[in-house]
Design a protein around this motif. Structure first.
Motif, PDB file in Angstrom:
ATOM      1  N   GLN A   3      41.678  35.532  39.644  1.00 37.47           N
ATOM      2  CA  GLN A   3      41.595  36.483  40.760  1.00 37.47           C
ATOM      3  C   GLN A   3      42.274  35.933  42.016  1.00 37.47           C
ATOM      4  OE1 GLN A   3      37.657  38.008  41.310  1.00 37.47           O
ATOM      5  NE2 GLN A   3      38.286  39.177  43.111  1.00 37.47           N
ATOM      6  N   ARG A   4      42.073  34.623  42.233  1.00 38.21           N
ATOM      7  CA  ARG A   4      42.718  33.996  43.399  1.00 38.21           C
ATOM      8  C   ARG A   4      44.237  34.035  43.288  1.00 38.21           C
ATOM      9  NH1 ARG A   4      39.321  28.628  45.005  1.00 38.21           N
ATOM     10  NH2 ARG A   4      37.498  29.686  45.834  1.00 38.21           N
ATOM     11  N   MET A   5      44.701  33.804  42.060  1.00 34.40           N
ATOM     12  CA  MET A   5      46.156  33.842  41.858  1.00 34.40           C
ATOM     13  C   MET A   5      46.695  35.253  42.091  1.00 34.40           C
ATOM     14  SD  MET A   5      46.914  31.269  38.725  1.00 34.40           S
ATOM     15  CE  MET A   5      48.652  31.595  38.653  1.00 34.40           C
ATOM     16  N   ALA A   6      45.918  36.250  41.648  1.00 32.23           N
ATOM     17  CA  ALA A   6      46.342  37.643  41.852  1.00 32.23           C
ATOM     18  C   ALA A   6      46.395  37.955  43.347  1.00 32.23           C
ATOM     19  CB  ALA A   6      45.378  38.587  41.145  1.00 32.23           C
ATOM     20  N   GLN A   7      45.387  37.477  44.091  1.00 30.00           N
ATOM     21  CA  GLN A   7      45.371  37.713  45.542  1.00 30.00           C
ATOM     22  C   GLN A   7      46.592  37.048  46.201  1.00 30.00           C
ATOM     23  OE1 GLN A   7      43.168  40.120  45.509  1.00 30.00           O
ATOM     24  NE2 GLN A   7      41.999  39.453  47.272  1.00 30.00           N
ATOM     25  N   ALA A   8      46.863  35.808  45.750  1.00 31.01           N
ATOM     26  CA  ALA A   8      48.013  35.075  46.315  1.00 31.01           C
ATOM     27  C   ALA A   8      49.312  35.816  46.012  1.00 31.01           C
ATOM     28  CB  ALA A   8      48.053  33.663  45.735  1.00 31.01           C
ATOM     29  N   ALA A   9      49.400  36.374  44.790  1.00 31.95           N
ATOM     30  CA  ALA A   9      50.619  37.106  44.406  1.00 31.95           C
ATOM     31  C   ALA A   9      50.794  38.337  45.286  1.00 31.95           C
ATOM     32  CB  ALA A   9      50.542  37.512  42.936  1.00 31.95           C
ATOM     33  N   LYS A  10      49.683  39.009  45.605  1.00 33.66           N
ATOM     34  CA  LYS A  10      49.768  40.212  46.454  1.00 33.66           C
ATOM     35  C   LYS A  10      50.203  39.835  47.870  1.00 33.66           C
ATOM     36  CE  LYS A  10      46.305  42.339  43.641  1.00 33.66           C
ATOM     37  NZ  LYS A  10      44.847  42.412  43.465  1.00 33.66           N
ATOM     38  N   TRP A 298      52.132  46.360  41.416  1.00 30.70           N
ATOM     39  CA  TRP A 298      50.856  46.313  42.141  1.00 30.70           C
ATOM     40  C   TRP A 298      50.311  47.742  42.323  1.00 30.70           C
ATOM     41  CZ3 TRP A 298      50.217  44.775  47.990  1.00 30.70           C
ATOM     42  CH2 TRP A 298      48.852  44.703  48.283  1.00 30.70           C
ATOM     43  N   MET A 299      51.175  48.637  42.800  1.00 29.70           N
ATOM     44  CA  MET A 299      50.761  50.030  43.016  1.00 29.70           C
ATOM     45  C   MET A 299      50.289  50.668  41.715  1.00 29.70           C
ATOM     46  SD  MET A 299      53.738  51.291  45.610  1.00 29.70           S
ATOM     47  CE  MET A 299      53.410  53.024  45.436  1.00 29.70           C
ATOM     48  N   LEU A 300      51.013  50.358  40.640  1.00 31.89           N
ATOM     49  CA  LEU A 300      50.661  50.910  39.323  1.00 31.89           C
ATOM     50  C   LEU A 300      49.248  50.487  38.936  1.00 31.89           C
ATOM     51  CD1 LEU A 300      51.517  52.179  36.550  1.00 31.89           C
ATOM     52  CD2 LEU A 300      52.373  49.943  35.925  1.00 31.89           C
ATOM     53  N   ASN A 301      48.968  49.199  39.158  1.00 32.54           N
ATOM     54  CA  ASN A 301      47.669  48.656  38.791  1.00 32.54           C
ATOM     55  C   ASN A 301      46.548  49.288  39.627  1.00 32.54           C
ATOM     56  OD1 ASN A 301      46.437  46.911  37.013  1.00 32.54           O
ATOM     57  ND2 ASN A 301      46.110  45.395  38.622  1.00 32.54           N
ATOM     58  N   VAL A 302      46.799  49.413  40.938  1.00 32.00           N
ATOM     59  CA  VAL A 302      45.789  49.993  41.829  1.00 32.00           C
ATOM     60  C   VAL A 302      45.507  51.441  41.435  1.00 32.00           C
ATOM     61  CG1 VAL A 302      45.334  50.721  44.207  1.00 32.00           C
ATOM     62  CG2 VAL A 302      46.338  48.485  43.774  1.00 32.00           C
ATOM     63  N   ARG A 303      46.554  52.198  41.229  1.00 24.85           N
ATOM     64  CA  ARG A 303      46.386  53.630  40.920  1.00 24.85           C
ATOM     65  C   ARG A 303      45.708  53.812  39.561  1.00 24.85           C
ATOM     66  NH1 ARG A 303      44.725  58.192  41.966  1.00 24.85           N
ATOM     67  NH2 ARG A 303      45.889  60.000  41.253  1.00 24.85           N
TER      68      ARG A 303
ATOM     69  N   VAL B  27      48.557  46.839  54.379  1.00 26.68           N
ATOM     70  CA  VAL B  27      47.116  46.782  54.684  1.00 26.68           C
ATOM     71  C   VAL B  27      46.383  47.895  53.943  1.00 26.68           C
ATOM     72  CG1 VAL B  27      45.417  47.076  56.545  1.00 26.68           C
ATOM     73  CG2 VAL B  27      47.435  45.641  56.909  1.00 26.68           C
ATOM     74  N   TYR B  28      46.984  49.082  53.937  1.00 27.23           N
ATOM     75  CA  TYR B  28      46.381  50.237  53.252  1.00 27.23           C
ATOM     76  C   TYR B  28      46.226  49.950  51.762  1.00 27.23           C
ATOM     77  CZ  TYR B  28      46.031  55.035  51.501  1.00 27.23           C
ATOM     78  OH  TYR B  28      45.634  56.184  50.864  1.00 27.23           O
ATOM     79  N   LEU B  29      47.300  49.426  51.156  1.00 28.83           N
ATOM     80  CA  LEU B  29      47.279  49.135  49.718  1.00 28.83           C
ATOM     81  C   LEU B  29      46.259  48.038  49.399  1.00 28.83           C
ATOM     82  CD1 LEU B  29      48.812  50.138  47.240  1.00 28.83           C
ATOM     83  CD2 LEU B  29      50.473  48.333  47.582  1.00 28.83           C
ATOM     84  N   TRP B  30      46.224  47.028  50.246  1.00 28.43           N
ATOM     85  CA  TRP B  30      45.287  45.905  50.054  1.00 28.43           C
ATOM     86  C   TRP B  30      43.846  46.413  50.078  1.00 28.43           C
ATOM     87  CZ3 TRP B  30      46.269  40.653  49.315  1.00 28.43           C
ATOM     88  CH2 TRP B  30      45.153  39.826  49.403  1.00 28.43           C
ATOM     89  N   ARG B  31      43.546  47.274  51.053  1.00 26.78           N
ATOM     90  CA  ARG B  31      42.169  47.785  51.183  1.00 26.78           C
ATOM     91  C   ARG B  31      41.799  48.668  49.999  1.00 26.78           C
ATOM     92  NH1 ARG B  31      40.630  50.160  56.836  1.00 26.78           N
ATOM     93  NH2 ARG B  31      38.724  50.390  55.644  1.00 26.78           N
TER      94      ARG B  31
END
Lengths: 321, 70
Positions: A3-10, A298-303, B27-31
């Protein structure tokens, strides 16, 4: 740890794209004939590339859904199609801004603009189709089939249609040599077509190493004829004079001279042609492609996660009713 | 007169606008990302809680007189 690595990548994506934005304005040199407007290509081409990638991934997951029937594959297919749509809109808008600077209008139904508009309509229809079907399983199945069909049209609309057309003003040769970039080889007294303009080589003058081509350019519809005289240095193989086509920012150039056959190769030089010959431009361009591709994933994963949560909540509500 | 948009400064203005837009999107995407993952974790936790508990002991029939381990 993961998870930390994913955060760092973002975070890295955030810093990377900010760096590309700074480089786009401060590192990339102005392009001759375009000035600062040429910088928009650092956004325009990568967003177009990401939309191709997104629609391909959407088709891949649609195929997987039809094969395996797992809802998560449909989530990813939809998320990818939505991201692709968004990036296509970005590519269209940045292209329209470029068009305003170079062609003088935001939209002129150029083959490239028309084909991207059709692509947007095709994917918009997919979202409309999804929202019109109540039954979840049927919605997913039909959407997956539609997505595969839409994907088949995508390479044609993005890569083929604008290139087989003669009248596009889009600088196809900015990054790839090839279709419509080879110019036209003409002997004295011969006619040829460059874009949608008829060109005739009236004569060749030679003074020392410098060859001047006397060219008559006829506007579409034979409305007017203009005489242009591009020049070429045969000793250093260098283009010298680049006269503009009347009323346009496109220029006529002699790319090669064959003194034995008394012929020249004429070509259109559009603003943007040969843009990435410069090292700094190329590096920023590649960095931009990497950044936007990472942003897309990243967007793909979030959506997809959001769609998954939405589905889980809907199922939960359904089970309680 | 308009010093903010003369040729030299316009590039910096455009860069500042681009960076501001990007920071906003980031910021929006992160949140959204953080909230979506938290929601997913919460749902998974609740799903586990709602599942019927697994039996913690087993009952074995023992014949009369048979030795039983205590």
């Amino acid at each position: 740890m993961a998870q930390r690595m994913a955060q760092a990548a973002k975070l890295l994506i955030g810093v990377w794209i900010a760096g590309v934005a700074v480089a786009m304005f401060l590192v990339v040199p102005q392009y001759e004939g375009l000035g600062n407007a040429g910088r928009i290509i650092m956004m325009h081409v990568p967003t177009a590339w990401v939309s191709v990638l997104a629609f391909s991934i959407s088709a891949l997951f649609s195929g997987l859904y039809l094969w395996r029937g797992q809802p998560k594959h449909d989530d990813y297919a939809l998320a990818s199609a939505e991201s692709g749509f968004l990036f296509t809109v970005l590519a269209t808008v940045t292209g329209a801004i470029f068009s305003q600077v170079v062609w003088g209008v935001y939209w002129n139904w150029d083959p490239r603009q028309t084909s991207i508009f059709i692509l947007l309509l095709i994917y918009a229809a997919m979202f409309a189709l999804r929202s019109s079907i109540e039954d979840v399983a049927r919605r997913r199945q039909l959407s997956a089939v539609y997505s595969l069909f839409a994907f088949v049209t995508m390479p044609f609309l993005i890569f083929v249609a604008p290139r087989i057309s003669d009248s596009t003003l889009h600088p196809n040769c900015a990054f790839l040599q090839g279709s419509k970039c080879e110019g036209v080889e003409l002997g004295v007294g011969r006619l040829g077509l460059l874009g949608d303009r008829k060109v005739e080589l009236v004569g060749l003058d030679r003074v020392g190493d410098v060859v001047t081509a006397k060219v008559e350019v006829t506007e579409p519809g034979m409305s007017s004829v203009t005489a242009l005289s591009p020049t070429y240095d045969t000793a250093n193989h260098k283009i010298l004079e680049r006269p503009n086509f009347p009323g346009l920012r496109f220029r006529l150039v002699v790319e090669d001279v064959n003194l034995a056959t008394n012929s020249v190769r004429l070509n259109i030089e559009a603003p943007g042609t040969g843009l990435i010959d410069n090292g700094r431009t190329l590096f920023t361009f590649l960095a931009s492609i990497v950044g936007f591709t990472a942003l897309f994933f990243w967007m793909l994963n979030v959506r997809a996660t959001l769609l998954n949560v939405e589905w889980a909540l809907a199922r939960r509500e359904g089970s309680r009713v | 007169m308009n010093t903010a948009l003369d040729a030299g400064a316009a590039v910096y203005v455009a860069m500042a606008v681009t960076l501001s837009v990007w920071v906003g999107i980031f910021v929006y995407l992160w949140r959204i990302d953080t909230q979506a993952r938290a929601l997913k974790r919460e749902l998974e936790r609740e799903d586990r809680r709602e599942q019927p508990a697994a039996p913690r002991s087993t009952v074995t029939r023992v014949r009369e007189g048979e030795p039983v381990e205590k």
